[in-house]
Write a protein that holds these residues in place. Structure first.
Motif, PDB file in Angstrom:
ATOM      1  N   ILE A   1      91.065 -22.232  20.393  1.00 26.29           N
ATOM      2  CA  ILE A   1      90.876 -21.053  19.534  1.00 26.29           C
ATOM      3  C   ILE A   1      92.215 -20.575  18.970  1.00 26.29           C
ATOM      4  O   ILE A   1      92.304 -20.196  17.802  1.00 26.29           O
ATOM      5  CB  ILE A   1      90.177 -19.917  20.319  1.00 26.29           C
ATOM      6  N   ALA A   2      93.267 -20.607  19.788  1.00 26.87           N
ATOM      7  CA  ALA A   2      94.587 -20.157  19.316  1.00 26.87           C
ATOM      8  C   ALA A   2      95.069 -21.012  18.147  1.00 26.87           C
ATOM      9  O   ALA A   2      95.681 -20.492  17.203  1.00 26.87           O
ATOM     10  CB  ALA A   2      95.599 -20.196  20.460  1.00 26.87           C
ATOM     11  N   ALA A   3      94.790 -22.313  18.180  1.00 30.29           N
ATOM     12  CA  ALA A   3      95.200 -23.203  17.085  1.00 30.29           C
ATOM     13  C   ALA A   3      94.402 -22.895  15.820  1.00 30.29           C
ATOM     14  O   ALA A   3      94.967 -22.819  14.721  1.00 30.29           O
ATOM     15  CB  ALA A   3      95.010 -24.663  17.489  1.00 30.29           C
ATOM     16  N   VAL A   4      93.107 -22.718  15.964  1.00 32.28           N
ATOM     17  CA  VAL A   4      92.248 -22.415  14.818  1.00 32.28           C
ATOM     18  C   VAL A   4      92.665 -21.088  14.181  1.00 32.28           C
ATOM     19  O   VAL A   4      92.783 -20.980  12.956  1.00 32.28           O
ATOM     20  CB  VAL A   4      90.757 -22.387  15.243  1.00 32.28           C
ATOM     21  N   THR A   5      92.917 -20.096  15.010  1.00 32.34           N
ATOM     22  CA  THR A   5      93.338 -18.782  14.520  1.00 32.34           C
ATOM     23  C   THR A   5      94.689 -18.866  13.813  1.00 32.34           C
ATOM     24  O   THR A   5      94.878 -18.285  12.738  1.00 32.34           O
ATOM     25  CB  THR A   5      93.393 -17.780  15.683  1.00 32.34           C
ATOM     26  N   ALA A   6      95.628 -19.594  14.402  1.00 27.62           N
ATOM     27  CA  ALA A   6      96.956 -19.732  13.795  1.00 27.62           C
ATOM     28  C   ALA A   6      96.881 -20.488  12.467  1.00 27.62           C
ATOM     29  O   ALA A   6      97.574 -20.124  11.502  1.00 27.62           O
ATOM     30  CB  ALA A   6      97.898 -20.453  14.761  1.00 27.62           C
ATOM     31  N   LEU A   7      96.042 -21.510  12.392  1.00 28.02           N
ATOM     32  CA  LEU A   7      95.890 -22.250  11.141  1.00 28.02           C
ATOM     33  C   LEU A   7      95.304 -21.362  10.053  1.00 28.02           C
ATOM     34  O   LEU A   7      95.781 -21.357   8.913  1.00 28.02           O
ATOM     35  CB  LEU A   7      95.018 -23.490  11.336  1.00 28.02           C
ATOM     36  N   GLN A   8      94.292 -20.588  10.394  1.00 28.86           N
ATOM     37  CA  GLN A   8      93.698 -19.697   9.393  1.00 28.86           C
ATOM     38  C   GLN A   8      94.715 -18.683   8.896  1.00 28.86           C
ATOM     39  O   GLN A   8      94.783 -18.406   7.693  1.00 28.86           O
ATOM     40  CB  GLN A   8      92.461 -18.987   9.948  1.00 28.86           C
ATOM     41  N   ALA A   9      95.518 -18.135   9.795  1.00 27.57           N
ATOM     42  CA  ALA A   9      96.567 -17.187   9.392  1.00 27.57           C
ATOM     43  C   ALA A   9      97.581 -17.860   8.467  1.00 27.57           C
ATOM     44  O   ALA A   9      98.036 -17.261   7.483  1.00 27.57           O
ATOM     45  CB  ALA A   9      97.260 -16.606  10.622  1.00 27.57           C
ATOM     46  N   ALA A  10      97.917 -19.122   8.754  1.00 26.38           N
ATOM     47  CA  ALA A  10      98.862 -19.856   7.907  1.00 26.38           C
ATOM     48  C   ALA A  10      98.270 -20.102   6.523  1.00 26.38           C
ATOM     49  O   ALA A  10      98.963 -19.976   5.507  1.00 26.38           O
ATOM     50  CB  ALA A  10      99.231 -21.179   8.574  1.00 26.38           C
ATOM     51  N   LEU A  11      96.992 -20.443   6.478  1.00 25.62           N
ATOM     52  CA  LEU A  11      96.336 -20.708   5.189  1.00 25.62           C
ATOM     53  C   LEU A  11      96.086 -19.430   4.395  1.00 25.62           C
ATOM     54  O   LEU A  11      95.907 -19.494   3.170  1.00 25.62           O
ATOM     55  CB  LEU A  11      95.028 -21.471   5.411  1.00 25.62           C
ATOM     56  N   ASP A  12      96.100 -18.288   5.057  1.00 23.84           N
ATOM     57  CA  ASP A  12      95.922 -17.000   4.377  1.00 23.84           C
ATOM     58  C   ASP A  12      97.215 -16.486   3.744  1.00 23.84           C
ATOM     59  O   ASP A  12      97.187 -15.520   2.993  1.00 23.84           O
ATOM     60  CB  ASP A  12      95.380 -15.952   5.356  1.00 23.84           C
ATOM     61  N   LYS A  13      98.315 -17.140   4.035  1.00 20.60           N
ATOM     62  CA  LYS A  13      99.604 -16.723   3.461  1.00 20.60           C
ATOM     63  C   LYS A  13      99.641 -17.076   1.970  1.00 20.60           C
ATOM     64  O   LYS A  13      98.848 -17.887   1.495  1.00 20.60           O
ATOM     65  CB  LYS A  13     100.750 -17.423   4.190  1.00 20.60           C
ATOM     66  N   PRO A  14     100.578 -16.496   1.239  1.00 19.44           N
ATOM     67  CA  PRO A  14     100.748 -16.886  -0.168  1.00 19.44           C
ATOM     68  C   PRO A  14     101.010 -18.394  -0.279  1.00 19.44           C
ATOM     69  O   PRO A  14     101.609 -18.995   0.617  1.00 19.44           O
ATOM     70  CB  PRO A  14     101.984 -16.078  -0.605  1.00 19.44           C
ATOM     71  N   THR A  15     100.560 -18.971  -1.349  1.00 17.99           N
ATOM     72  CA  THR A  15     100.633 -20.423  -1.542  1.00 17.99           C
ATOM     73  C   THR A  15     102.016 -20.996  -1.251  1.00 17.99           C
ATOM     74  O   THR A  15     102.132 -22.036  -0.596  1.00 17.99           O
ATOM     75  CB  THR A  15     100.193 -20.784  -2.976  1.00 17.99           C
ATOM     76  N   ALA A  16     103.061 -20.336  -1.706  1.00 19.53           N
ATOM     77  CA  ALA A  16     104.428 -20.844  -1.528  1.00 19.53           C
ATOM     78  C   ALA A  16     104.850 -20.903  -0.053  1.00 19.53           C
ATOM     79  O   ALA A  16     105.785 -21.623   0.292  1.00 19.53           O
ATOM     80  CB  ALA A  16     105.411 -19.974  -2.311  1.00 19.53           C
ATOM     81  N   GLN A  17     104.153 -20.186   0.812  1.00 24.63           N
ATOM     82  CA  GLN A  17     104.507 -20.137   2.238  1.00 24.63           C
ATOM     83  C   GLN A  17     103.580 -20.984   3.121  1.00 24.63           C
ATOM     84  O   GLN A  17     103.869 -21.186   4.304  1.00 24.63           O
ATOM     85  CB  GLN A  17     104.467 -18.685   2.725  1.00 24.63           C
ATOM     86  N   GLN A  18     102.507 -21.470   2.565  1.00 20.58           N
ATOM     87  CA  GLN A  18     101.488 -22.134   3.378  1.00 20.58           C
ATOM     88  C   GLN A  18     101.983 -23.402   4.064  1.00 20.58           C
ATOM     89  O   GLN A  18     101.726 -23.601   5.246  1.00 20.58           O
ATOM     90  CB  GLN A  18     100.256 -22.459   2.537  1.00 20.58           C
ATOM     91  N   ARG A  19     102.666 -24.282   3.341  1.00 21.05           N
ATOM     92  CA  ARG A  19     103.075 -25.550   3.933  1.00 21.05           C
ATOM     93  C   ARG A  19     103.931 -25.333   5.168  1.00 21.05           C
ATOM     94  O   ARG A  19     103.696 -25.921   6.228  1.00 21.05           O
ATOM     95  CB  ARG A  19     103.800 -26.424   2.922  1.00 21.05           C
ATOM     96  N   ASP A  20     104.958 -24.500   5.047  1.00 18.27           N
ATOM     97  CA  ASP A  20     105.837 -24.241   6.186  1.00 18.27           C
ATOM     98  C   ASP A  20     105.083 -23.565   7.328  1.00 18.27           C
ATOM     99  O   ASP A  20     105.323 -23.866   8.506  1.00 18.27           O
ATOM    100  CB  ASP A  20     107.034 -23.392   5.759  1.00 18.27           C
ATOM    101  N   ALA A  21     104.171 -22.672   6.997  1.00 20.16           N
ATOM    102  CA  ALA A  21     103.389 -21.988   8.031  1.00 20.16           C
ATOM    103  C   ALA A  21     102.468 -22.975   8.762  1.00 20.16           C
ATOM    104  O   ALA A  21     102.347 -22.925   9.988  1.00 20.16           O
ATOM    105  CB  ALA A  21     102.582 -20.846   7.415  1.00 20.16           C
ATOM    106  N   VAL A  22     101.842 -23.876   8.018  1.00 23.02           N
ATOM    107  CA  VAL A  22     100.977 -24.887   8.651  1.00 23.02           C
ATOM    108  C   VAL A  22     101.824 -25.851   9.484  1.00 23.02           C
ATOM    109  O   VAL A  22     101.428 -26.248  10.582  1.00 23.02           O
ATOM    110  CB  VAL A  22     100.119 -25.627   7.602  1.00 23.02           C
ATOM    111  N   ALA A  23     102.999 -26.223   8.996  1.00 17.43           N
ATOM    112  CA  ALA A  23     103.892 -27.096   9.767  1.00 17.43           C
ATOM    113  C   ALA A  23     104.256 -26.447  11.104  1.00 17.43           C
ATOM    114  O   ALA A  23     104.329 -27.127  12.139  1.00 17.43           O
ATOM    115  CB  ALA A  23     105.144 -27.424   8.959  1.00 17.43           C
ATOM    116  N   ALA A  24     104.462 -25.137  11.098  1.00 20.23           N
ATOM    117  CA  ALA A  24     104.766 -24.429  12.341  1.00 20.23           C
ATOM    118  C   ALA A  24     103.574 -24.473  13.307  1.00 20.23           C
ATOM    119  O   ALA A  24     103.757 -24.610  14.523  1.00 20.23           O
ATOM    120  CB  ALA A  24     105.173 -22.988  12.041  1.00 20.23           C
TER     121      ALA A  24
END
Length: 148
Positions: free
Chosen positions: A23-46
């Motif tokens: 669940i923590a991974a799913v939640t973190a991924l959704q939060a990363a994908l909810d970021k502005p487009t320019a920040q998504q890749r780095d957030a998903v990589a994290a």
């Protein structure tokens, strides 16, 4: 080895459904994908760095890649980690792994992404193998909601 059952059907091969992602991974991924487009890749990589076995994390990282070679690498990792997870869930190299089961989507998304990335870099034999494998795993491939 997982205690997850392999569903046998009188009308076809067995079907494997992967175990749920943390669940923590799913939640973190959704939060990363909810970021502005320019920040998504780095957030998903994290997220992937924190949860390196998270299949959908690798698939989404491939979708956000900066170029086809980077995409190919991320999708390939997701695909191979997915094969490992399938085996841990009782898959023996054949049988269905259908999109209709949410738990299977990270693996299938990685495999479909690998197919597209292989095509983009001119690796036609890999593209064809991936296409054939997708149809073996889920004969109704591609699903209408592939991007979801």
């Amino acid at each position: 080895m997982s205690d997850a059952p392999i569903n046998l059907s009188g009308s076809g091969p067995p079907e494997t459904v992967l175990d749920p992602e943390p669940i923590a991974a799913v939640t973190a991924l959704q939060a990363a994908l909810d970021k502005p487009t320019a920040q998504q890749r780095d957030a998903v990589a994290a997220v992937v760095a924190r949860f390196p076995r998270f299949l959908d994390g690798w698939a989404r990282l491939g979708q956000l890649a900066r170029d086809p070679v980077e995409a190919y690498g991320a999708f390939r990792v997701g695909y191979h980690r997915g094969l490992d997870r399938l085996r841990q869930n009782g898959w023996r190299g054949s049988g269905y792994v259908r999109w209709e089961h949410e738990q299977n989507r990270g693996f299938l998304r990685s495999l479909a992404g690998l197919q597209a990335a292989a095509e983009a870099i001119g690796e036609a034999d890999e593209q064809q193998r991936c296409s054939h494998f997708l149809h073996q795993l889920d004969p109704s491939w591609p699903p209408a909601d592939l991007q979801s």
